[in-house]
Design a protein around this motif. Structure first.
Motif, PDB file in Angstrom:
ATOM      1  N   ILE A 127     -25.477  16.274 -39.304  1.00  0.00           N
ATOM      2  CA  ILE A 127     -24.425  15.312 -39.646  1.00  0.00           C
ATOM      3  C   ILE A 127     -23.097  16.031 -39.880  1.00  0.00           C
ATOM      4  O   ILE A 127     -22.042  15.604 -39.386  1.00  0.00           O
ATOM      5  CB  ILE A 127     -24.828  14.504 -40.893  1.00  0.00           C
ATOM      6  N   ALA A 128     -23.142  17.121 -40.607  1.00  0.00           N
ATOM      7  CA  ALA A 128     -21.912  17.839 -40.956  1.00  0.00           C
ATOM      8  C   ALA A 128     -21.227  18.432 -39.737  1.00  0.00           C
ATOM      9  O   ALA A 128     -19.994  18.425 -39.641  1.00  0.00           O
ATOM     10  CB  ALA A 128     -22.221  18.934 -41.969  1.00  0.00           C
ATOM     11  N   ASP A 129     -22.013  18.957 -38.808  1.00  0.00           N
ATOM     12  CA  ASP A 129     -21.453  19.725 -37.697  1.00  0.00           C
ATOM     13  C   ASP A 129     -21.061  18.876 -36.495  1.00  0.00           C
ATOM     14  O   ASP A 129     -20.370  19.368 -35.600  1.00  0.00           O
ATOM     15  CB  ASP A 129     -22.439  20.804 -37.249  1.00  0.00           C
ATOM     16  N   TRP A 130     -21.497  17.627 -36.454  1.00  0.00           N
ATOM     17  CA  TRP A 130     -21.183  16.797 -35.292  1.00  0.00           C
ATOM     18  C   TRP A 130     -19.682  16.491 -35.278  1.00  0.00           C
ATOM     19  O   TRP A 130     -19.134  16.028 -36.271  1.00  0.00           O
ATOM     20  CB  TRP A 130     -21.967  15.491 -35.333  1.00  0.00           C
ATOM     21  N   PRO A 131     -18.994  16.742 -34.168  1.00  0.00           N
ATOM     22  CA  PRO A 131     -17.546  16.533 -34.134  1.00  0.00           C
ATOM     23  C   PRO A 131     -17.165  15.055 -34.230  1.00  0.00           C
ATOM     24  O   PRO A 131     -17.717  14.212 -33.516  1.00  0.00           O
ATOM     25  CB  PRO A 131     -17.130  17.127 -32.788  1.00  0.00           C
ATOM     26  N   VAL A 132     -16.222  14.756 -35.092  1.00  0.00           N
ATOM     27  CA  VAL A 132     -15.781  13.378 -35.292  1.00  0.00           C
ATOM     28  C   VAL A 132     -15.122  12.833 -34.022  1.00  0.00           C
ATOM     29  O   VAL A 132     -15.165  11.623 -33.759  1.00  0.00           O
ATOM     30  CB  VAL A 132     -14.821  13.285 -36.497  1.00  0.00           C
ATOM     31  N   ALA A 133     -14.555  13.722 -33.212  1.00  0.00           N
ATOM     32  CA  ALA A 133     -13.926  13.296 -31.965  1.00  0.00           C
ATOM     33  C   ALA A 133     -14.929  12.717 -30.979  1.00  0.00           C
ATOM     34  O   ALA A 133     -14.537  12.100 -29.977  1.00  0.00           O
ATOM     35  CB  ALA A 133     -13.185  14.462 -31.323  1.00  0.00           C
ATOM     36  N   ASP A 134     -16.235  12.884 -31.243  1.00  0.00           N
ATOM     37  CA  ASP A 134     -17.298  12.271 -30.450  1.00  0.00           C
ATOM     38  C   ASP A 134     -18.283  11.574 -31.373  1.00  0.00           C
ATOM     39  O   ASP A 134     -19.492  11.706 -31.239  1.00  0.00           O
ATOM     40  CB  ASP A 134     -18.011  13.324 -29.597  1.00  0.00           C
ATOM     41  N   ASP A 164     -17.395  10.914 -41.712  1.00  0.00           N
ATOM     42  CA  ASP A 164     -16.238  10.185 -41.213  1.00  0.00           C
ATOM     43  C   ASP A 164     -16.594   9.459 -39.919  1.00  0.00           C
ATOM     44  O   ASP A 164     -17.085  10.063 -38.972  1.00  0.00           O
ATOM     45  CB  ASP A 164     -15.075  11.149 -40.970  1.00  0.00           C
ATOM     46  N   THR A 165     -16.371   8.156 -39.899  1.00  0.00           N
ATOM     47  CA  THR A 165     -16.644   7.342 -38.712  1.00  0.00           C
ATOM     48  C   THR A 165     -15.860   6.050 -38.817  1.00  0.00           C
ATOM     49  O   THR A 165     -15.542   5.585 -39.903  1.00  0.00           O
ATOM     50  CB  THR A 165     -18.142   7.020 -38.582  1.00  0.00           C
ATOM     51  N   PHE A 166     -15.545   5.492 -37.670  1.00  0.00           N
ATOM     52  CA  PHE A 166     -15.074   4.107 -37.650  1.00  0.00           C
ATOM     53  C   PHE A 166     -16.288   3.214 -37.436  1.00  0.00           C
ATOM     54  O   PHE A 166     -17.359   3.688 -37.026  1.00  0.00           O
ATOM     55  CB  PHE A 166     -14.015   3.888 -36.560  1.00  0.00           C
ATOM     56  N   ILE A 167     -16.149   1.934 -37.769  1.00  0.00           N
ATOM     57  CA  ILE A 167     -17.232   0.974 -37.582  1.00  0.00           C
ATOM     58  C   ILE A 167     -16.680  -0.226 -36.828  1.00  0.00           C
ATOM     59  O   ILE A 167     -15.724  -0.852 -37.300  1.00  0.00           O
ATOM     60  CB  ILE A 167     -17.832   0.505 -38.932  1.00  0.00           C
ATOM     61  N   PRO A 168     -17.249  -0.562 -35.670  1.00  0.00           N
ATOM     62  CA  PRO A 168     -16.748  -1.708 -34.907  1.00  0.00           C
ATOM     63  C   PRO A 168     -17.229  -3.047 -35.474  1.00  0.00           C
ATOM     64  O   PRO A 168     -18.002  -3.778 -34.849  1.00  0.00           O
ATOM     65  CB  PRO A 168     -17.284  -1.454 -33.490  1.00  0.00           C
TER      66      PRO A 168
END
Length: 223
Positions: A127-134, A164-168
């Motif tokens: 979770i920590a290492d996954w890039p927010v840009a993807d 950190d994420t957006f939610i649709p």
């Protein structure tokens, strides 16, 4: 597609002051905080997200101490050993929400957590290492490898754990449609890539985390 300055100006006008706006916005956890969260807490939050789906959150949350007890504190090494007979017994436990498919999802997701931990060192490292840009790629990964984490469950889970994420949500989708980015709730790879690109642009312009941009965008929808 309008730029961040328009979004910020709209929200400032709506809430009246920078302080009032900031009070509405979530703050994501740091990578170190996400990495430090133990695997049992991730499994607990995954299960909580699954059980919240379609139910009143306060109802599920009130029962969660009983779930913690019934599932051995969500220790994935113990939960993964829970077989069909054990789960059938839980179906008679009136302290719990007795939904068999959701109960079955818990040991399945325990296996998922353990497999990730074996590969990455811990579930939190993934979770920590996954890039927010993807971040939509992480949604897809969770939906594919986890159980009952499709639809909005993956982004909502990430919001719960602090990634950190957006939610649709309906409001966010309505705002994205108004911006001409999508014409419906994004489900295809092309649609999700377009939404990800829009949030990446707003993040580059503003320096804000995507969770804040998502909430701000939702506030541009009039009710």
């Amino acid at each position: 597609m309008r730029d961040y300055q328009w979004l910020h100006g709209y929200c400032l006008n709506r809430f009246g002051s920078p302080a009032a706006l900031e009070a509405q916005l979530p703050q994501p956890k740091s990578a170190d905080e996400l990495r430090a969260l133990p695997d049992d807490r991730y499994l607990s939050l995954i299960a909580l997200r699954v059980f919240r789906a379609g139910l009143k959150h306060s109802l599920v949350d009130a029962k969660w101490p009983a779930f913690e007890a019934a599932f051995f504190g969500f220790d994935p090494h113990k939960v993964v050993l829970m077989g069909a007979e054990h789960l059938e017994r839980l179906m008679h436990d009136e302290r719990l929400i007795r939904h068999l498919a959701k109960l079955r999802s818990v040991p399945l997701n325990a296996r998922f957590v353990l497999e990730v931990a074996q590969e990455q060192g811990s579930f939190g490292a993934l979770i920590a290492d996954w890039p927010v840009a993807d971040i939509v790629g992480l949604w897809k990964y969770l939906a594919k490898h986890g159980n009952q984490l499709g639809g909005l469950s993956a982004p909502r889970l990430l919001r719960m754990v602090g990634k950190d994420t957006f939610i649709p949500t309906e409001d966010v989708v309505a705002a994205l449609k108004a911006q001409g980015i999508v014409d419906k709730a994004p489900t295809s790879q092309k649609e999700l890539a377009a939404v990800q690109a829009a949030f990446n642009r707003w993040q580059a312009e503003s320096g804000r985390p995507m969770c804040q941009l998502s909430v701000m965008l939702a506030h541009t929808v009039n009710h």
